[in-house]
Design a protein around this motif. Sequence first.
Motif, PDB file in Angstrom:
ATOM      1  N   LEU A  14       0.826  -1.207   0.000  1.00  0.00           N
ATOM      2  CA  LEU A  14       0.000   0.000   0.000  1.00  0.00           C
ATOM      3  C   LEU A  14       0.864   1.262   0.000  1.00  0.00           C
ATOM      4  O   LEU A  14       0.541   2.248  -0.670  1.00  0.00           O
ATOM      5  N   ALA A  15       1.945   1.231   0.738  1.00  0.00           N
ATOM      6  CA  ALA A  15       2.851   2.386   0.746  1.00  0.00           C
ATOM      7  C   ALA A  15       3.428   2.628  -0.641  1.00  0.00           C
ATOM      8  O   ALA A  15       3.556   3.782  -1.082  1.00  0.00           O
ATOM      9  N   LEU A  16       3.773   1.549  -1.353  1.00  0.00           N
ATOM     10  CA  LEU A  16       4.269   1.697  -2.717  1.00  0.00           C
ATOM     11  C   LEU A  16       3.202   2.274  -3.641  1.00  0.00           C
ATOM     12  O   LEU A  16       3.485   3.141  -4.476  1.00  0.00           O
ATOM     13  N   LEU A  17       1.955   1.798  -3.503  1.00  0.00           N
ATOM     14  CA  LEU A  17       0.876   2.301  -4.348  1.00  0.00           C
ATOM     15  C   LEU A  17       0.610   3.777  -4.074  1.00  0.00           C
ATOM     16  O   LEU A  17       0.378   4.565  -5.006  1.00  0.00           O
ATOM     17  N   GLY A  32      -6.799  -1.115  -7.433  1.00  0.00           N
ATOM     18  CA  GLY A  32      -7.504   0.111  -7.091  1.00  0.00           C
ATOM     19  C   GLY A  32      -7.623   0.312  -5.598  1.00  0.00           C
ATOM     20  O   GLY A  32      -7.858   1.420  -5.127  1.00  0.00           O
ATOM     21  N   ALA A  33      -7.471  -0.769  -4.829  1.00  0.00           N
ATOM     22  CA  ALA A  33      -7.660  -0.708  -3.375  1.00  0.00           C
ATOM     23  C   ALA A  33      -6.597   0.164  -2.718  1.00  0.00           C
ATOM     24  O   ALA A  33      -5.430   0.144  -3.097  1.00  0.00           O
ATOM     25  N   ARG A  34      -7.033   0.912  -1.705  1.00  0.00           N
ATOM     26  CA  ARG A  34      -6.098   1.710  -0.924  1.00  0.00           C
ATOM     27  C   ARG A  34      -6.343   1.526   0.577  1.00  0.00           C
ATOM     28  O   ARG A  34      -6.013   2.393   1.370  1.00  0.00           O
ATOM     29  N   THR A  35      -6.917   0.367   0.921  1.00  0.00           N
ATOM     30  CA  THR A  35      -7.004  -0.040   2.320  1.00  0.00           C
ATOM     31  C   THR A  35      -6.502  -1.477   2.401  1.00  0.00           C
ATOM     32  O   THR A  35      -6.536  -2.218   1.406  1.00  0.00           O
ATOM     33  N   GLU A  36      -6.027  -1.871   3.579  1.00  0.00           N
ATOM     34  CA  GLU A  36      -5.455  -3.211   3.725  1.00  0.00           C
ATOM     35  C   GLU A  36      -6.496  -4.288   3.433  1.00  0.00           C
ATOM     36  O   GLU A  36      -6.210  -5.266   2.727  1.00  0.00           O
ATOM     37  N   ARG A  37      -7.690  -4.124   3.950  1.00  0.00           N
ATOM     38  CA  ARG A  37      -8.729  -5.133   3.741  1.00  0.00           C
ATOM     39  C   ARG A  37      -9.076  -5.272   2.265  1.00  0.00           C
ATOM     40  O   ARG A  37      -9.159  -6.384   1.735  1.00  0.00           O
ATOM     41  N   ASP A  38      -9.260  -4.138   1.572  1.00  0.00           N
ATOM     42  CA  ASP A  38      -9.638  -4.191   0.163  1.00  0.00           C
ATOM     43  C   ASP A  38      -8.511  -4.752  -0.692  1.00  0.00           C
ATOM     44  O   ASP A  38      -8.753  -5.478  -1.670  1.00  0.00           O
ATOM     45  N   ASP A 209     -14.061  10.230  -4.083  1.00  0.00           N
ATOM     46  CA  ASP A 209     -12.861  10.432  -3.260  1.00  0.00           C
ATOM     47  C   ASP A 209     -11.809  11.238  -4.001  1.00  0.00           C
ATOM     48  O   ASP A 209     -10.976  11.911  -3.379  1.00  0.00           O
ATOM     49  N   ASP A 210     -11.837  11.149  -5.339  1.00  0.00           N
ATOM     50  CA  ASP A 210     -10.896  11.917  -6.159  1.00  0.00           C
ATOM     51  C   ASP A 210     -11.511  13.220  -6.660  1.00  0.00           C
ATOM     52  O   ASP A 210     -10.855  13.963  -7.405  1.00  0.00           O
ATOM     53  N   GLY A 211     -12.778  13.478  -6.310  1.00  0.00           N
ATOM     54  CA  GLY A 211     -13.442  14.691  -6.768  1.00  0.00           C
ATOM     55  C   GLY A 211     -13.680  14.716  -8.260  1.00  0.00           C
ATOM     56  O   GLY A 211     -13.734  15.791  -8.873  1.00  0.00           O
ATOM     57  N   ARG A 212     -13.886  13.529  -8.856  1.00  0.00           N
ATOM     58  CA  ARG A 212     -13.891  13.436 -10.320  1.00  0.00           C
ATOM     59  C   ARG A 212     -15.015  12.532 -10.812  1.00  0.00           C
ATOM     60  O   ARG A 212     -15.390  11.559 -10.152  1.00  0.00           O
ATOM     61  N   ALA A 213     -15.536  12.858 -11.986  1.00  0.00           N
ATOM     62  CA  ALA A 213     -16.420  11.957 -12.720  1.00  0.00           C
ATOM     63  C   ALA A 213     -15.779  11.700 -14.081  1.00  0.00           C
ATOM     64  O   ALA A 213     -15.300  12.634 -14.736  1.00  0.00           O
ATOM     65  N   ASP A 214     -15.750  10.442 -14.494  1.00  0.00           N
ATOM     66  CA  ASP A 214     -15.158  10.067 -15.782  1.00  0.00           C
ATOM     67  C   ASP A 214     -16.246   9.789 -16.807  1.00  0.00           C
ATOM     68  O   ASP A 214     -17.184   9.023 -16.534  1.00  0.00           O
ATOM     69  N   VAL A 215     -16.128  10.402 -17.975  1.00  0.00           N
ATOM     70  CA  VAL A 215     -16.974  10.042 -19.100  1.00  0.00           C
ATOM     71  C   VAL A 215     -16.360   8.784 -19.705  1.00  0.00           C
ATOM     72  O   VAL A 215     -15.352   8.852 -20.418  1.00  0.00           O
TER      73      VAL A 215
END
Length: 287
Positions: A14-17, A32-38, A209-215
């Motif tokens: 996770l630290a590397l990501l 895509g996960a940024r938590t240990e469980r995910d 979480d990223d403040g973004r919407a992707d088309v």
Amino acid sequence: MIRPMLAADVPDVLALLNWMDDAPEREVFSPGARTERDLRAECEDSTCLVEAGEEGVVAYCALSPFHDGLVMEGPVGEGDAHLSTLLRRALAHADGLPVYAFAARDNLPVRSALEDEGFSPMHTTAFYDAPLSRLTPHACAPAGHRISRQLPLAAYRELFRASEDTWAERLTWTPEQMDSHFARDDVRLVALMRGEQPVGFAELEFSPDDGRADVTYVAVHPAERGQGYGLTLLALAAAEAETHPEVRTLRARAHDHMKPARALYARAGLTHCRSVVTYMKEGDEDV
């Protein structure tokens, strides 16, 4: 030492990501996960390898199922020297299947390592973005048109076929699969209708979480092009994104051969923000 990833390695990975996230030029396809469980859950179906040093994990690489083969996750590492060896070890688990990889255009160390191992670039995808406020003032249906947030499966398929989209698997979706997709909280469809006939649609995925919407896709039927529908659909997509208070930016993408899409984004006021190169290493047909 290169070895399979262990549960105890998850915090280091996770630290590397997160380190990768801090600079666009380090980007590769990754979990895509940024938590240990995910992250533990996401890696269950992957072949994950790490390079471990005296102070913990210094590099990560994995292979996961993808289309007709596998996708390379990484390699991610703070030292260029780790990349080639870890990549080569991961490829030993490909079992003759084709392997896809994605790296930021400016991630020269990873791109060099991929090409040294026989990966060939397929295309470059450029990403464009703009603040919602730049687009929403134009978010209204033209006279004689209306906005719909759903389409019958047959109409959805027809627009994909007519627009020459590459997401061929969507043409085989069942009604249940389509309903499941658009039932997701992070997915929206905005269609522009003239009577009962759709002239085009924009599909969105939200990343609050990223403040973004992707088309993820914008389609205008070829017979309807040249009338400004693409600009309208982008504005309507921005207005839909604005219903999420956390979202401030709209992002779209286009492969290097999609010149009309790139011209559309420029006319709409979106600016280039990053580019990603798609690679493939062909499989061994004899395996």
